[in-house]
Design a protein around this motif. Structure first.
Motif, PDB file in Angstrom:
ATOM      1  N   SER A   1     -25.904  13.935  32.362  1.00 26.56           N
ATOM      2  CA  SER A   1     -25.204  12.649  32.233  1.00 26.56           C
ATOM      3  C   SER A   1     -23.694  12.872  32.171  1.00 26.56           C
ATOM      4  O   SER A   1     -22.923  12.136  32.801  1.00 26.56           O
ATOM      5  N   ILE A   2     -23.279  13.880  31.413  1.00 25.23           N
ATOM      6  CA  ILE A   2     -21.843  14.161  31.304  1.00 25.23           C
ATOM      7  C   ILE A   2     -21.296  14.642  32.655  1.00 25.23           C
ATOM      8  O   ILE A   2     -20.273  14.163  33.139  1.00 25.23           O
ATOM      9  N   GLY A   3     -21.996  15.580  33.275  1.00 24.61           N
ATOM     10  CA  GLY A   3     -21.532  16.128  34.557  1.00 24.61           C
ATOM     11  C   GLY A   3     -21.408  15.051  35.624  1.00 24.61           C
ATOM     12  O   GLY A   3     -20.392  14.978  36.340  1.00 24.61           O
TER      13      GLY A   3
ATOM     14  N   ALA B   1     -19.870  15.017  24.795  1.00 24.71           N
ATOM     15  CA  ALA B   1     -21.016  14.392  24.122  1.00 24.71           C
ATOM     16  C   ALA B   1     -20.601  13.084  23.441  1.00 24.71           C
ATOM     17  O   ALA B   1     -21.392  12.147  23.336  1.00 24.71           O
ATOM     18  N   GLY B   2     -19.347  13.033  23.018  1.00 18.64           N
ATOM     19  CA  GLY B   2     -18.844  11.846  22.314  1.00 18.64           C
ATOM     20  C   GLY B   2     -18.803  10.598  23.175  1.00 18.64           C
ATOM     21  O   GLY B   2     -18.694   9.488  22.653  1.00 18.64           O
ATOM     22  N   MET B   3     -18.893  10.747  24.491  1.00 19.32           N
ATOM     23  CA  MET B   3     -18.802   9.535  25.307  1.00 19.32           C
ATOM     24  C   MET B   3     -20.117   8.757  25.395  1.00 19.32           C
ATOM     25  O   MET B   3     -20.138   7.650  25.922  1.00 19.32           O
ATOM     26  N   ALA B   4     -21.189   9.306  24.849  1.00 17.45           N
ATOM     27  CA  ALA B   4     -22.469   8.594  24.936  1.00 17.45           C
ATOM     28  C   ALA B   4     -22.520   7.422  23.959  1.00 17.45           C
ATOM     29  O   ALA B   4     -22.223   7.567  22.774  1.00 17.45           O
ATOM     30  N   VAL B   5     -22.885   6.243  24.472  1.00 17.40           N
ATOM     31  CA  VAL B   5     -23.126   5.058  23.642  1.00 17.40           C
ATOM     32  C   VAL B   5     -24.631   5.039  23.348  1.00 17.40           C
ATOM     33  O   VAL B   5     -25.438   5.291  24.244  1.00 17.40           O
ATOM     34  N   LEU B   6     -25.004   4.774  22.084  1.00 15.02           N
ATOM     35  CA  LEU B   6     -26.414   4.852  21.699  1.00 15.02           C
ATOM     36  C   LEU B   6     -27.026   3.459  21.569  1.00 15.02           C
ATOM     37  O   LEU B   6     -26.574   2.640  20.766  1.00 15.02           O
ATOM     38  N   PHE B   7     -28.054   3.213  22.359  1.00 16.44           N
ATOM     39  CA  PHE B   7     -28.689   1.893  22.429  1.00 16.44           C
ATOM     40  C   PHE B   7     -29.230   1.440  21.065  1.00 16.44           C
ATOM     41  O   PHE B   7     -29.104   0.280  20.702  1.00 16.44           O
TER      42      PHE B   7
END
Ligand code: 5GP
Ligand code: MN
Length: 348
Positions: free
Chosen positions: A40-42, A72-78
């Motif tokens: 996802s990051i890549g 990793a910090g850019m992930a928003v958690l549903f």
């Protein structure tokens, strides 16, 4: 240098979908692992490099040991940031589904993705992708990881030069975790071509290994000792094994998400064991999480589909069972009994 993954037609479709999109969401399966997060990051870094507004939305948190992964910090958690997640999903005009083959792998978030107006693209290495909801399905079960697919896509799209150090680190980490540090599913020589290309980005692969595999808490290693000493049982004359983790076991060792990651691989270190199964009471839902690992040609995904409401890869699968633990144990015993002939004849 690398065998191209996409046909010209697929390449054209993918480029067209990206070109037409203004807002993109990248998501991956529930309880994201190193591969789900790394891919996802890549991929997000690549899309942002094309100046596309891109956000990562994950169904729930990833284990603590992946926090050190750059980006990793850019992930928003549903589950934690529900309103923002729904907003991003419903505003998007393109959604990439990474490292899973069916919306059921997203649990609650799957319904939002299904309802979203965006076009959807699967990029994955699990068998039998559900193409009913996608505009394009990039499915390559022969690839060791979704991160490997992402690297190959970026390379084929001419984006190699633009891969940043952090994107390279994320992609490498996912390739490493999905192959147990390149100890299974990792015989394709091109994997090592990819690694050498990633190393030219200045990543420290030895440090990335330590970040993931040598970065645990004291509680985790004590929980591991407890599982191996007190909880592990062998079945079918040592050809299979089972351990359980109840909520009270987890509480006793101050369990945090990810602490039991990889435990299911350990019993396979015992000579003659071909199938390792673990049952873990979920800390958030009334489900028992089943993990299966096998060696050689024993297809644990078949067993997972038949007995555990799951699926996966031939040597690494999972599923879920309802409570209580006693009936889940009985299901495992039944499954092992049913597969006894195959356990006896399968080769390692
Ligand atoms: P784990 O044991 O790490 O939770 O899962 C191992 C693999 O099994 C995952 O990479 C995934 O391919 C598969 N898997 C885990 N849970 C499920 C599930 O509920 N359904 C399906 N179809 N596959 C699963
Ligand atoms: Mn994967």
């Amino acid at each position: 240098m690398l065998t191209p993954l996409l046909t010209n037609k697929e390449l054209f479709t993918l480029l067209q979908l990206i070109k037409e999109a203004r807002r993109i969401v990248v998501c991956a399966h529930r309880s994201p692992d190193g591969d789900a997060l790394g891919a996802s990051i890549g991929w997000t870094c690549y899309l942002r490099g094309l100046r596309k507004t891109t956000n990562i939305v994950m169904p729930n948190a990833f284990p603590d040991f992946l926090r050190s992964m750059p980006g990793a910090g850019m992930a928003v958690l549903f589950d934690k940031q529900n309103e923002l997640s729904s907003h991003l999903i419903h505003e998007a005009d393109l959604i990439f589904c990474l490292d899973f083959n069916a919306l059921s792998r997203l649990e609650g978030m799957g319904e939002d993705i299904a309802r979203a107006k965006a076009k959807k693209v699967i990029i994955d290495h699990h068998l039998d992708p559900d193409s009913s909801f996608t505009s394009l399905t990039i499915s390559h079960p022969e690839c060791s990881s979704t991160c490997e697919i992402i690297f190959r896509l970026i390379e084929q799209l001419g984006g190699f030069d633009a891969i940043s150090h952090d994107a390279a680190a994320a992609i490498y980490t996912g390739m490493m975790t999905d192959t147990g540090g390149f100890t299974y599913n990792s015989n394709n020589p091109e994997i090592y071509t990819i690694i050498s290309l990633l190393l030219t980005k200045g990543i420290d692969k030895d440090q990335l290994y330590r970040n993931v595999f040598n970065n645990y808490t004291e509680s985790r290693i004590r929980l591991m000792g407890y599982v191996l000493f007190e909880k592990l049982r062998f079945l079918a004359d040592g050809r299979a094994s089972l351990f359980t983790l109840t909520r009270s076991d987890l509480d006793r060792f101050h369990y945090i998400r990810g602490d039991a990651e990889g435990f299911v691989n350990l019993p396979l270190q015992v000579r003659g064991n071909k199938l390792s199964i673990s049952l873990r009471e979920d800390t958030e839902t009334d489900l028992i999480r089943v993990s299966l690992r096998s060696v050689g040609n024993f297809p644990c995904n078949k067993m997972a589909t038949e007995f555990f409401n799951g699926g996966g890869h031939a040597n690494a699968s999972g599923g879920r069972l309802p409570w209580p633990m006693e009936s889940a144990i009985a299901t495992v015993e039944k499954a092992v009994e049913a597969y006894l002939p195959l356990l006896k004849t399968s080769t390692t």
